[in-house]
Scaffold this motif. Structure first.
Motif, PDB file in Angstrom:
ATOM      1  N   ARG A 299       0.486  -0.975   0.084  1.00 38.07           N
ATOM      2  CA  ARG A 299       0.120  -0.361  -0.015  1.00 38.07           C
ATOM      3  C   ARG A 299       0.593   1.472  -0.003  1.00 38.07           C
ATOM      4  NH1 ARG A 299      -5.304  -1.538   1.177  1.00 38.07           N
ATOM      5  NH2 ARG A 299      -6.151  -3.184   1.541  1.00 38.07           N
ATOM      6  N   TYR A 300       2.022   1.132  -0.959  1.00 37.60           N
ATOM      7  CA  TYR A 300       2.572   2.829  -0.555  1.00 37.60           C
ATOM      8  C   TYR A 300       1.493   3.925  -1.449  1.00 37.60           C
ATOM      9  CZ  TYR A 300       5.915  -1.079  -1.647  1.00 37.60           C
ATOM     10  OH  TYR A 300       7.135  -1.754  -1.586  1.00 37.60           O
ATOM     11  N   ASP A 301       1.927   5.336  -0.671  1.00 36.71           N
ATOM     12  CA  ASP A 301       0.830   6.028  -0.792  1.00 36.71           C
ATOM     13  C   ASP A 301       1.978   6.842  -2.066  1.00 36.71           C
ATOM     14  OD1 ASP A 301       1.380   6.995   2.519  1.00 36.71           O
ATOM     15  OD2 ASP A 301       3.155   7.053   1.001  1.00 36.71           O
ATOM     16  N   CYS A 302       3.306   6.860  -2.504  1.00 40.53           N
ATOM     17  CA  CYS A 302       3.463   7.180  -2.974  1.00 40.53           C
ATOM     18  C   CYS A 302       5.049   6.116  -3.756  1.00 40.53           C
ATOM     19  CB  CYS A 302       4.733   8.119  -2.117  1.00 40.53           C
ATOM     20  SG  CYS A 302       5.447   9.888  -3.729  1.00 40.53           S
ATOM     21  N   ILE A 303       4.705   6.781  -5.404  1.00 40.84           N
ATOM     22  CA  ILE A 303       6.590   5.693  -5.785  1.00 40.84           C
ATOM     23  C   ILE A 303       7.261   7.203  -5.979  1.00 40.84           C
ATOM     24  CG2 ILE A 303       6.991   4.213  -8.309  1.00 40.84           C
ATOM     25  CD1 ILE A 303       3.625   3.158  -7.648  1.00 40.84           C
ATOM     26  N   ILE A 304       8.020   6.563  -6.852  1.00 43.27           N
ATOM     27  CA  ILE A 304       9.187   7.248  -7.161  1.00 43.27           C
ATOM     28  C   ILE A 304      10.470   6.742  -8.028  1.00 43.27           C
ATOM     29  CG2 ILE A 304      11.314   9.370  -7.190  1.00 43.27           C
ATOM     30  CD1 ILE A 304       9.817  10.046  -4.482  1.00 43.27           C
ATOM     31  N   SER A 305      10.247   7.308  -9.974  1.00 44.02           N
ATOM     32  CA  SER A 305      10.814   5.745 -10.542  1.00 44.02           C
ATOM     33  C   SER A 305      11.854   6.904 -10.673  1.00 44.02           C
ATOM     34  CB  SER A 305       9.807   5.994 -11.474  1.00 44.02           C
ATOM     35  OG  SER A 305      10.902   5.712 -12.480  1.00 44.02           O
ATOM     36  N   LEU A 306      12.941   6.932 -10.743  1.00 46.34           N
ATOM     37  CA  LEU A 306      14.617   7.089 -11.833  1.00 46.34           C
ATOM     38  C   LEU A 306      15.119   6.933 -12.888  1.00 46.34           C
ATOM     39  CD1 LEU A 306      16.126   8.002  -7.496  1.00 46.34           C
ATOM     40  CD2 LEU A 306      14.719   9.374  -8.941  1.00 46.34           C
ATOM     41  N   HIS A 307      14.384   5.992 -13.202  1.00 44.37           N
ATOM     42  CA  HIS A 307      14.770   5.403 -14.432  1.00 44.37           C
ATOM     43  C   HIS A 307      13.548   5.331 -15.303  1.00 44.37           C
ATOM     44  CE1 HIS A 307      16.167   1.628 -16.350  1.00 44.37           C
ATOM     45  NE2 HIS A 307      16.632   2.522 -17.008  1.00 44.37           N
ATOM     46  N   LYS A 308      13.727   5.741 -16.754  1.00 40.01           N
ATOM     47  CA  LYS A 308      12.745   6.406 -18.001  1.00 40.01           C
ATOM     48  C   LYS A 308      12.198   5.431 -18.698  1.00 40.01           C
ATOM     49  CE  LYS A 308      15.253  11.477 -17.894  1.00 40.01           C
ATOM     50  NZ  LYS A 308      16.390  11.523 -18.302  1.00 40.01           N
ATOM     51  N   SER A 309      12.759   4.469 -18.624  1.00 41.17           N
ATOM     52  CA  SER A 309      12.907   3.114 -19.733  1.00 41.17           C
ATOM     53  C   SER A 309      10.844   2.737 -20.002  1.00 41.17           C
ATOM     54  CB  SER A 309      13.601   1.911 -19.451  1.00 41.17           C
ATOM     55  OG  SER A 309      13.426   1.498 -18.523  1.00 41.17           O
ATOM     56  N   PHE A 310      10.813   2.001 -20.874  1.00 41.22           N
ATOM     57  CA  PHE A 310       9.377   1.627 -21.194  1.00 41.22           C
ATOM     58  C   PHE A 310       9.245   0.860 -19.977  1.00 41.22           C
ATOM     59  CE2 PHE A 310       6.688  -1.529 -22.731  1.00 41.22           C
ATOM     60  CZ  PHE A 310       5.931  -1.279 -23.281  1.00 41.22           C
ATOM     61  N   ARG A 311       9.718   0.063 -20.171  1.00 41.22           N
ATOM     62  CA  ARG A 311       8.884  -1.796 -18.868  1.00 41.22           C
ATOM     63  C   ARG A 311       9.456  -0.549 -17.618  1.00 41.22           C
ATOM     64  NH1 ARG A 311      13.175  -3.610 -20.319  1.00 41.22           N
ATOM     65  NH2 ARG A 311      13.123  -5.503 -21.444  1.00 41.22           N
ATOM     66  N   THR A 312       9.637  -0.081 -16.879  1.00 40.72           N
ATOM     67  CA  THR A 312      10.071   0.744 -15.680  1.00 40.72           C
ATOM     68  C   THR A 312       8.341   1.810 -15.403  1.00 40.72           C
ATOM     69  OG1 THR A 312      12.217   0.933 -15.346  1.00 40.72           O
ATOM     70  CG2 THR A 312      11.139   2.236 -14.058  1.00 40.72           C
ATOM     71  N   SER A 313       8.599   2.405 -16.896  1.00 38.93           N
ATOM     72  CA  SER A 313       6.955   3.055 -16.633  1.00 38.93           C
ATOM     73  C   SER A 313       5.436   1.997 -17.051  1.00 38.93           C
ATOM     74  CB  SER A 313       7.044   3.872 -17.980  1.00 38.93           C
ATOM     75  OG  SER A 313       7.682   4.994 -17.936  1.00 38.93           O
ATOM     76  N   LEU A 314       5.777   1.056 -16.926  1.00 34.68           N
ATOM     77  CA  LEU A 314       4.878   0.215 -17.581  1.00 34.68           C
ATOM     78  C   LEU A 314       4.531  -0.403 -15.780  1.00 34.68           C
ATOM     79  CD1 LEU A 314       2.826  -2.072 -18.956  1.00 34.68           C
ATOM     80  CD2 LEU A 314       4.352  -3.425 -19.396  1.00 34.68           C
ATOM     81  N   LEU A 315       5.868  -1.408 -15.255  1.00 30.17           N
ATOM     82  CA  LEU A 315       5.572  -1.367 -14.014  1.00 30.17           C
ATOM     83  C   LEU A 315       4.987  -0.457 -13.023  1.00 30.17           C
ATOM     84  CD1 LEU A 315       6.581  -3.330 -11.348  1.00 30.17           C
ATOM     85  CD2 LEU A 315       9.332  -2.174 -11.237  1.00 30.17           C
ATOM     86  N   VAL A 316       5.433   0.865 -13.131  1.00 28.99           N
ATOM     87  CA  VAL A 316       4.521   1.873 -12.029  1.00 28.99           C
ATOM     88  C   VAL A 316       3.388   1.987 -12.434  1.00 28.99           C
ATOM     89  CG1 VAL A 316       4.693   4.473 -12.148  1.00 28.99           C
ATOM     90  CG2 VAL A 316       6.457   3.353 -12.124  1.00 28.99           C
ATOM     91  N   SER A 317       2.703   1.551 -13.561  1.00 30.77           N
ATOM     92  CA  SER A 317       1.580   1.857 -14.072  1.00 30.77           C
ATOM     93  C   SER A 317       0.344   0.931 -13.417  1.00 30.77           C
ATOM     94  CB  SER A 317       1.306   2.062 -15.708  1.00 30.77           C
ATOM     95  OG  SER A 317       1.344   0.568 -16.512  1.00 30.77           O
ATOM     96  N   LYS A 318       1.424  -0.453 -13.372  1.00 28.52           N
ATOM     97  CA  LYS A 318       0.796  -1.457 -12.916  1.00 28.52           C
ATOM     98  C   LYS A 318       0.787  -1.736 -11.013  1.00 28.52           C
ATOM     99  CE  LYS A 318       0.634  -4.122 -16.589  1.00 28.52           C
ATOM    100  NZ  LYS A 318       0.065  -4.531 -16.552  1.00 28.52           N
ATOM    101  N   ILE A 319       1.435  -0.535 -10.817  1.00 30.54           N
ATOM    102  CA  ILE A 319       1.521  -0.729  -9.201  1.00 30.54           C
ATOM    103  C   ILE A 319       0.088   0.442  -8.779  1.00 30.54           C
ATOM    104  CG2 ILE A 319       3.023  -0.490  -6.501  1.00 30.54           C
ATOM    105  CD1 ILE A 319       5.820  -1.462  -8.778  1.00 30.54           C
ATOM    106  N   ASP A 320      -0.297  -0.142  -7.565  1.00 28.65           N
ATOM    107  CA  ASP A 320      -1.715   1.065  -7.134  1.00 28.65           C
ATOM    108  C   ASP A 320      -0.387   2.052  -5.751  1.00 28.65           C
ATOM    109  OD1 ASP A 320      -3.303   0.100  -8.265  1.00 28.65           O
ATOM    110  OD2 ASP A 320      -4.019  -1.254  -6.764  1.00 28.65           O
ATOM    111  N   SER A 321      -0.844   3.420  -6.349  1.00 27.43           N
ATOM    112  CA  SER A 321      -0.345   4.454  -6.018  1.00 27.43           C
ATOM    113  C   SER A 321      -0.846   5.583  -5.549  1.00 27.43           C
ATOM    114  CB  SER A 321       1.190   4.175  -5.998  1.00 27.43           C
ATOM    115  OG  SER A 321       1.354   5.604  -5.189  1.00 27.43           O
ATOM    116  N   LYS A 322      -1.284   6.959  -4.766  1.00 32.85           N
ATOM    117  CA  LYS A 322      -2.217   7.763  -4.825  1.00 32.85           C
ATOM    118  C   LYS A 322      -0.910   8.996  -5.599  1.00 32.85           C
ATOM    119  CE  LYS A 322      -4.180  11.062  -2.226  1.00 32.85           C
ATOM    120  NZ  LYS A 322      -4.861  11.998  -1.235  1.00 32.85           N
ATOM    121  N   TYR A 323       0.362   8.821  -5.251  1.00 34.04           N
ATOM    122  CA  TYR A 323       0.947   9.468  -6.122  1.00 34.04           C
ATOM    123  C   TYR A 323       2.503   8.847  -6.935  1.00 34.04           C
ATOM    124  CZ  TYR A 323      -1.532  12.931  -2.983  1.00 34.04           C
ATOM    125  OH  TYR A 323      -1.912  13.597  -1.850  1.00 34.04           O
ATOM    126  N   LYS A 324       2.604   9.067  -8.413  1.00 37.59           N
ATOM    127  CA  LYS A 324       3.493   8.760  -9.142  1.00 37.59           C
ATOM    128  C   LYS A 324       4.367   9.438  -9.607  1.00 37.59           C
ATOM    129  CE  LYS A 324       0.406   4.440 -10.056  1.00 37.59           C
ATOM    130  NZ  LYS A 324      -0.224   3.588 -11.064  1.00 37.59           N
TER     131      LYS A 324
END
Length: 355
Positions: free
Chosen positions: A90-115
């Motif tokens: 139950r993350y309320d914030c995700i911070i991605s430091l990687h810009k790749s398509f695969r990372t964005s896809l991963l982030v899109s599939k994890i529930d979080s209020k803020y990304k």
């Protein structure tokens, strides 16, 4: 950028960085900054299996998750399963430091209020609730802090380079035993002659000449690298006193080894950033790349050696398999005597007189 968030209201953060080992090492800057600005925040981290050992050294990180993007989690279905396994956190914030398509896809599939991600990340407008623009005139150590803008924080005021790493006793014991068995005491220099990119290698012939001169000056040399660096390392370690640990240490053992050294001499590669984590002084040799890209060592005693007279450099941000003009003059013009002069000055300066 959307509205400013209150960092004190963020309780459970997931940080993602799955790039090269050096990038992952630098990302610890953000982990420490998050805890500095919100002492109660819980931080989890996603990285590659190869880099997980780096993050595990940081006691500020609660959980480290291995994202095996080249194998186990290569397919979209596998990414979805991996993301689903994180739902319970139950993350309320995700911070991605990687810009790749695969990372964005991963982030899109994890529930979080803020990304939070970079503006130039793949599908950033569709994946992230807040996007930041990295200032490429800054050191990467500051660029990884740019997500803090979302919280209204002036991250340029943050003091970079203060890390809190904790090595397990078995890591310390193993490294210290290896050094003791090879009669290497507190006067030794770590040499890292390898690189993922061929053009970033100064050259094994030059490194062996440097090692010989260092040994004559009274210091031992420990040669390090991964399995792919063994050919270069085996050549450089042919001297009488050099210890070759190429492919024989884990990433945690390597970082602890560097922490015990008087100095690190390296190409523009991950060991430079490992040395910064443990405040071991660095002499870094740059060829096709350049400190202007933001990946230079940040220690106050660190030295960068490069040929600034060439119009052809820098030619690439990461280096390449071959020199675009076929000369590799940027490396060929840097001599072992030039490097040794700087190394010798560092080893004999007041800072090391009582090492």
């Amino acid at each position: 950028m959307d509205r400013i968030l209150n960092i004190e209201s963020v309780n459970n953060v997931l940080v993602i960085q799955t790039a090269f080992l050096g990038d992952v090492a630098i990302s610890l800057e953000l982990v420490h900054a998050l805890r500095y600005y919100n002492p109660s925040v819980v931080i989890d981290f996603i990285t590659t299996p190869a880099a997980s050992g780096i993050i595990e050294l940081c006691p500020l990180v609660n959980n480290v998750f291995n994202f095996d993007k080249r194998n186990k989690h290569k397919k979209i279905k596998d990414i979805s399963i991996f993301a689903k396994s994180l739902a319970k956190n139950r993350y309320d914030c995700i911070i991605s430091l990687h810009k790749s398509f695969r990372t964005s896809l991963l982030v899109s599939k994890i529930d979080s209020k803020y990304k939070i991600g970079y503006q130039d990340s793949a599908f950033s407008k569709f994946v992230y609730t807040h996007c930041v623009k990295a200032n490429f005139s800054l050191s990467e150590h500051y660029r990884v802090l740019s997500p803090l803008k979302v919280f209204g924080i002036n991250y340029l005021r943050y003091r970079i380079g203060d890390y809190n790493l904790k090595f397990a006793d078995e890591i310390k014991s193993k490294v210290e035993q290896i050094l003791q068995e090879n009669n290497i005491k507190n006067k030794f220099v770590v040499i890292a002659p390898g690189s993922v990119w061929h053009t970033k290698k100064w050259g094994k012939e030059k490194y062996i000449e440097l090692v010989k001169q260092i040994e004559i000056s009274g210091y031992s040399c420990v040669i390090v690298g991964n399995d792919n660096d063994k050919e270069d390392c085996n050549f450089v370690a042919k001297t009488e006193k050099a210890l070759n640990l190429s492919g024989k240490t884990s990433v945690q053992e390597l970082i602890y080894l560097i922490s015990q050294a008087s100095l690190l001499v390296s190409n523009d590669s991950a060991p430079v950033h490992f040395a910064n984590l443990v405040k071991t002084p660095v002499v870094a040799i740059y060829g096709p790349t350049s400190p202007i890209f933001g990946f230079a060592p940040i220690g106050s005693e660190d030295v960068i050696i490069e040929n600034n007279s060439l119009k052809c450099r820098p030619c690439q941000i990461h280096g390449g398999k071959k020199c675009p003009i076929g000369t590799l003059e940027c490396m060929e013009t840097i001599t072992p005597s030039e490097v040794f002069r700087i190394v010798n000055n560092k080893l004999n300066s007041k800072e090391y007189a009582n090492f």
